[in-house]
Write an enzyme that holds these catalytic residues in place. Sequence first.
Site, PDB file in Angstrom:
ATOM      1  N   CYS A  42      43.791  41.073  41.011  1.00  0.00           N
ATOM      2  CA  CYS A  42      43.734  41.625  39.963  1.00  0.00           C
ATOM      3  C   CYS A  42      45.183  42.186  40.307  1.00  0.00           C
ATOM      4  O   CYS A  42      46.218  42.712  39.382  1.00  0.00           O
ATOM      5  CB  CYS A  42      42.927  42.941  41.001  1.00  0.00           C
ATOM      6  N   THR A 273      18.392  35.877  46.066  1.00  0.00           N
ATOM      7  CA  THR A 273      18.105  35.471  44.440  1.00  0.00           C
ATOM      8  C   THR A 273      17.171  35.741  44.497  1.00  0.00           C
ATOM      9  O   THR A 273      16.118  35.477  45.420  1.00  0.00           O
ATOM     10  CB  THR A 273      18.767  34.233  43.873  1.00  0.00           C
ATOM     11  N   ILE A 278      18.887  31.409  48.783  1.00  0.00           N
ATOM     12  CA  ILE A 278      20.630  31.361  47.386  1.00  0.00           C
ATOM     13  C   ILE A 278      20.278  32.962  47.890  1.00  0.00           C
ATOM     14  O   ILE A 278      19.449  33.848  47.149  1.00  0.00           O
ATOM     15  CB  ILE A 278      20.145  30.674  46.392  1.00  0.00           C
ATOM     16  N   TYR A 279      21.725  33.597  47.954  1.00  0.00           N
ATOM     17  CA  TYR A 279      22.306  34.799  47.997  1.00  0.00           C
ATOM     18  C   TYR A 279      23.325  34.566  47.149  1.00  0.00           C
ATOM     19  O   TYR A 279      23.630  33.474  46.367  1.00  0.00           O
ATOM     20  CB  TYR A 279      22.561  35.063  49.385  1.00  0.00           C
ATOM     21  N   GLY A 282      29.201  39.432  43.126  1.00  0.00           N
ATOM     22  CA  GLY A 282      29.533  39.211  42.353  1.00  0.00           C
ATOM     23  C   GLY A 282      29.991  39.488  40.929  1.00  0.00           C
ATOM     24  O   GLY A 282      29.252  39.781  41.009  1.00  0.00           O
ATOM     25  N   ASP A 283      31.190  39.459  40.164  1.00  0.00           N
ATOM     26  CA  ASP A 283      30.451  39.436  38.899  1.00  0.00           C
ATOM     27  C   ASP A 283      29.212  38.660  38.699  1.00  0.00           C
ATOM     28  O   ASP A 283      29.037  38.833  37.483  1.00  0.00           O
ATOM     29  CB  ASP A 283      32.000  38.534  38.092  1.00  0.00           C
ATOM     30  N   LYS A 435      41.276  75.520  45.155  1.00  0.00           N
ATOM     31  CA  LYS A 435      40.722  75.193  43.955  1.00  0.00           C
ATOM     32  C   LYS A 435      41.014  73.526  43.289  1.00  0.00           C
ATOM     33  O   LYS A 435      41.622  73.538  41.831  1.00  0.00           O
ATOM     34  CB  LYS A 435      40.670  76.980  42.830  1.00  0.00           C
TER      35      LYS A 435
HETATM   36  P1  FAD Z   1      35.940  35.387  41.269  1.00  0.00           P
HETATM   37  O1  FAD Z   1      37.086  36.318  42.480  1.00  0.00           O
HETATM   38  O2  FAD Z   1      36.584  35.040  40.059  1.00  0.00           O
HETATM   39  O3  FAD Z   1      35.745  34.353  41.642  1.00  0.00           O
HETATM   40  C1  FAD Z   1      35.182  32.690  41.300  1.00  0.00           C
HETATM   41  C2  FAD Z   1      35.704  31.439  41.548  1.00  0.00           C
HETATM   42  O4  FAD Z   1      34.528  30.567  41.402  1.00  0.00           O
HETATM   43  C3  FAD Z   1      36.322  31.642  40.772  1.00  0.00           C
HETATM   44  O5  FAD Z   1      37.672  31.015  41.096  1.00  0.00           O
HETATM   45  C4  FAD Z   1      35.513  30.030  40.061  1.00  0.00           C
HETATM   46  O6  FAD Z   1      36.443  28.692  39.725  1.00  0.00           O
HETATM   47  C5  FAD Z   1      34.822  29.922  40.955  1.00  0.00           C
HETATM   48  N1  FAD Z   1      33.910  28.741  40.137  1.00  0.00           N
HETATM   49  C6  FAD Z   1      33.247  29.204  39.405  1.00  0.00           C
HETATM   50  N2  FAD Z   1      32.331  28.495  39.110  1.00  0.00           N
HETATM   51  C7  FAD Z   1      32.194  27.181  40.252  1.00  0.00           C
HETATM   52  C8  FAD Z   1      31.741  25.905  40.569  1.00  0.00           C
HETATM   53  N3  FAD Z   1      30.546  25.087  39.796  1.00  0.00           N
HETATM   54  N4  FAD Z   1      31.979  24.815  41.233  1.00  0.00           N
HETATM   55  C9  FAD Z   1      33.301  25.833  42.543  1.00  0.00           C
HETATM   56  N5  FAD Z   1      33.834  26.713  41.921  1.00  0.00           N
HETATM   57  C10 FAD Z   1      33.445  27.455  40.294  1.00  0.00           C
HETATM   58  N6  FAD Z   1      38.731  44.427  39.777  1.00  0.00           N
HETATM   59  C11 FAD Z   1      39.201  45.532  40.321  1.00  0.00           C
HETATM   60  O7  FAD Z   1      38.298  46.227  41.132  1.00  0.00           O
HETATM   61  N7  FAD Z   1      40.420  46.058  39.734  1.00  0.00           N
HETATM   62  C12 FAD Z   1      41.373  45.509  39.617  1.00  0.00           C
HETATM   63  O8  FAD Z   1      42.067  46.043  39.340  1.00  0.00           O
HETATM   64  C13 FAD Z   1      41.241  44.281  38.525  1.00  0.00           C
HETATM   65  N8  FAD Z   1      42.091  44.048  38.477  1.00  0.00           N
HETATM   66  C14 FAD Z   1      41.800  41.961  37.700  1.00  0.00           C
HETATM   67  C15 FAD Z   1      42.272  41.350  37.416  1.00  0.00           C
HETATM   68  C16 FAD Z   1      42.591  40.613  36.273  1.00  0.00           C
HETATM   69  C17 FAD Z   1      43.323  39.751  35.561  1.00  0.00           C
HETATM   70  C18 FAD Z   1      41.187  39.663  36.582  1.00  0.00           C
HETATM   71  C19 FAD Z   1      40.929  38.322  36.094  1.00  0.00           C
HETATM   72  C20 FAD Z   1      40.077  40.218  37.870  1.00  0.00           C
HETATM   73  C21 FAD Z   1      40.034  42.111  38.039  1.00  0.00           C
HETATM   74  N9  FAD Z   1      39.765  42.401  38.360  1.00  0.00           N
HETATM   75  C22 FAD Z   1      39.566  43.829  38.878  1.00  0.00           C
HETATM   76  C23 FAD Z   1      38.072  41.562  38.404  1.00  0.00           C
HETATM   77  C24 FAD Z   1      37.577  41.050  40.015  1.00  0.00           C
HETATM   78  O9  FAD Z   1      38.455  40.492  39.723  1.00  0.00           O
HETATM   79  C25 FAD Z   1      36.256  40.873  40.518  1.00  0.00           C
HETATM   80  O10 FAD Z   1      35.544  41.273  39.887  1.00  0.00           O
HETATM   81  C26 FAD Z   1      36.341  40.220  41.260  1.00  0.00           C
HETATM   82  O11 FAD Z   1      37.626  39.047  41.653  1.00  0.00           O
HETATM   83  C27 FAD Z   1      35.341  39.589  41.206  1.00  0.00           C
HETATM   84  O12 FAD Z   1      34.643  38.682  41.677  1.00  0.00           O
HETATM   85  P2  FAD Z   1      34.064  37.045  42.247  1.00  0.00           P
HETATM   86  O13 FAD Z   1      34.183  36.500  43.339  1.00  0.00           O
HETATM   87  O14 FAD Z   1      32.453  37.502  41.632  1.00  0.00           O
HETATM   88  O15 FAD Z   1      34.404  35.692  41.111  1.00  0.00           O
END
Ligand code: FAD
Length: 814
Positions: A42, A273, A278-279, A282-283, A435
Amino acid sequence: MKILIIGGVAGGATAAARLRRMDENAEIILFERGEYVSYANCGLPYYIGGTIAERDRLFVQTADGFINRFNIDIRLQSEVMFISPKDKTVSVKDLKNGEEYAESYDKLIISTGAEPVKLPLPGIDNPKIFTLRSVPDTDAIKNYIEQYKPKRAVIMGAGFIGLEMAENLHEAGLEVDIVEMNDQVMAPLDFSMAAMVHQHLKEKKINLWLKEKVIGFETAGNRLNVLLNGDKQIETDMVISSIGVRPEKQLAEAAGLKIGSLGGIWVNEYMQTSDEHIYAVGDAVEVTNPATNLPALIPLAGPANKQARIAVDNILEGNKHIYKGTIGNSIAKVFDMTVAAAGVPAKILKKLNVDYLSSYTHSFSHAGYYPGSLPLSIKIVFAPKTGQLYGAQVVGFDGVDKRIEMLAQVIQNKGTIYDLTELEQAYAPPFSSAKDPVNIAGFVAENILKGKMKVVHWRDIEAIDSVKDFLLDVRTAHEYSLNHIDGAVNIPVDDLRNSLDKIPTDKRIILYCGIGLRAYLAYRILIQKGFTNVYNLSGGFKTYSSVMCEQSCYHEPDNLDENQNEINQDMSNTKIIQVDACGLACPGPIVQLKKHYDTLNVGERLEVKATDMAFGKDAESWCSITGAKLVERKNEAGTVSITVEKVREADTTPAVSMGGNKTMIVFSDDLDKALAAFVIANGIAATGKKATLFFTFWGLNVIKKKQKPAVKKDIFGKMFGMMLPSNSTKLALSKMNMGGIGSRMMRIIMKKKNIESLETLMQQAIDSGVEMIACTMSMDVMGVKPEELLDNVQLGGVATYLERAEKSNMSLFI
Ligand code: FAD
């Protein structure tokens, strides 16, 4: 227990740390494809823009830090290639040497995130085109800027990341174009709220290309041509592609795990899941949005972190912890503006065929009388029967974060708009109002739901039929003269009770004012006077005008530079008078503009700052009426700043006759009516027209001196003198005077709201050349002597008045 985690940033790193805190003996291995773990995605745009100066600050935790503190086996540059749920193993590729190996697990957590969508457009692989997800992406952008010093950047896609990048690249000194194929920026907002963001981007000189689709890229020498639909193109030095993200679900899909209807990994309420070992968090996962009870993809950091904690607790303690869903509570800084949304916008409810009502309210960040109060707009959408709050959007300059949190709590708990009316906020003038804007949003919605006020929305105005509808602008004549909705008739709310005969009884009456408040007062008057078919335009002229003006915007770069040069050049040689009109309500800032403009010599400039957001537009209209040159209009940190230049001497004459003069007969000595008369008169004078006020009968009391010389009067004169108000400070309200309490309250409220007092308005009128004539016949009847009247008052009879009225195109009787 042996637990593997795939992905080492928001969800993965949180899960790893929580696991260790809860189980010192567990074997924990975290695989991360990239070179870094646990960094702040972020913060990446702000590092590129320079707000975050040190790269190290982006790392919440390093791999070594993780290993030392949490005793976790962190494997960087290790990509999990395959999951075998049957064998409970994953196969991992070591990206450093290409070797592959298998690792077994008791439990597995997937937190693979979401990848930027990359369209297969011609030329998309050009090295000048970037996406932003990771630290290496950030380094690539930052290095490119430092090495090649690009002058212009095109942002493809106007979501949160796109707009943050627009701001940061602008801060880094680039000219920025945003290309968005929809008609608005920021998908979680409705168009009407996004329109305010569009206006702000325009103020910041961002080129905004809405409803434009990028169809490809072509090399143009050292530069890059971004090709748009319809033969348009933008020559640029770099492109940031930020057209959205999609869940990285490939691993899960290949492993046979269930995928949700929107393409995210399916999980139950325990973040588990379709495979019990497996759980996923995130995104990458699909969640339920409690506002609709429907599946949603909501890629935000907060939910990823919370889901990770819940998944870990369920792994260690059995499925006991429930994730209640994500309402998409999100916020972004867009230059000086803060934009936030939670729940569901109206446009999505419409698509889902869910019945809803919506309401706009425009308030201030804190008490108007305390310095620094800035505009804050709220849109809420709610269920017509139950009042359940489905969604909220807040746009403003200060205190937006606090308001969206209040609204989000109600949405998350499936509360109603009635809850908004009761939310208790911490209040002191620097922070809120008694208010709060959120309470106001609730009050207005309650009025709508309980039938105390029917509303129409800006979209309904287009369909107005003058045969069946009567559009009534209840703002002041001054506001109306500066700008109004086509076809609207102006009767200020204060005159409404005396003008009911001008309002048709056989038509639908649509009322509007600046933000909806005065129109609501007018609405209640009309309803109680027997009108039944009455509506208020929700959000008033503020919402209407921001959606109706041009949304896209292109600033010619050459002109921009020329203008800037002109501003800089002239500023160094030219006398510039600066006036601070912050905190003054309309027409205060425009009166200040006029007053100080009159003191300028040709070639000199005046800069007026105001927090009244309408001032920018008002000043533009004022310039076009008076012929003053508008040099610059800026909008910074919620303050509008206008620079005008006097280009010819003719502009210096105060209140000159230009054939469009106005006259008013001031018959009443009611405080409220006298106020209205002087507000209008000052508004007229500010536009360069001559205003003449003709005071007759009771109206004479308005213009009596406070300190009067001793004068000789007959018995009737003495009696009138004793019974009538002796000067303007003694005037009573026409309604609710309550033995003088009402008028005192009115003066206190006006002071709190930074509205000028009657006496100040009168002095302003005198200063701006408003002509004041006392009717000699009335003076005679009422025993008022010339010495008792203000020095600037002339004496005249009906002929004098008629002569002035002859030269005017508006005469009011007050
Ligand atoms: P991520 O944090 O993306 O982590 C996933 C990781 O998994 C990555 O590093 C990737 O390399 C790794 N990966 C994937 N597949 C594999 C594999 N097969 N083997 C090994 N590793 C793997 N959210 C907010 O709420 N507020 C904000 O202001 C905000 N700003 C953002 C700004 C930017 C530029 C970006 C890119 C995102 C922003 N977000 C924001 C979104 C937030 O960062 C994500 O929602 C959050 O990081 C999701 O977490 P995650 O663990 O699901 O995925």
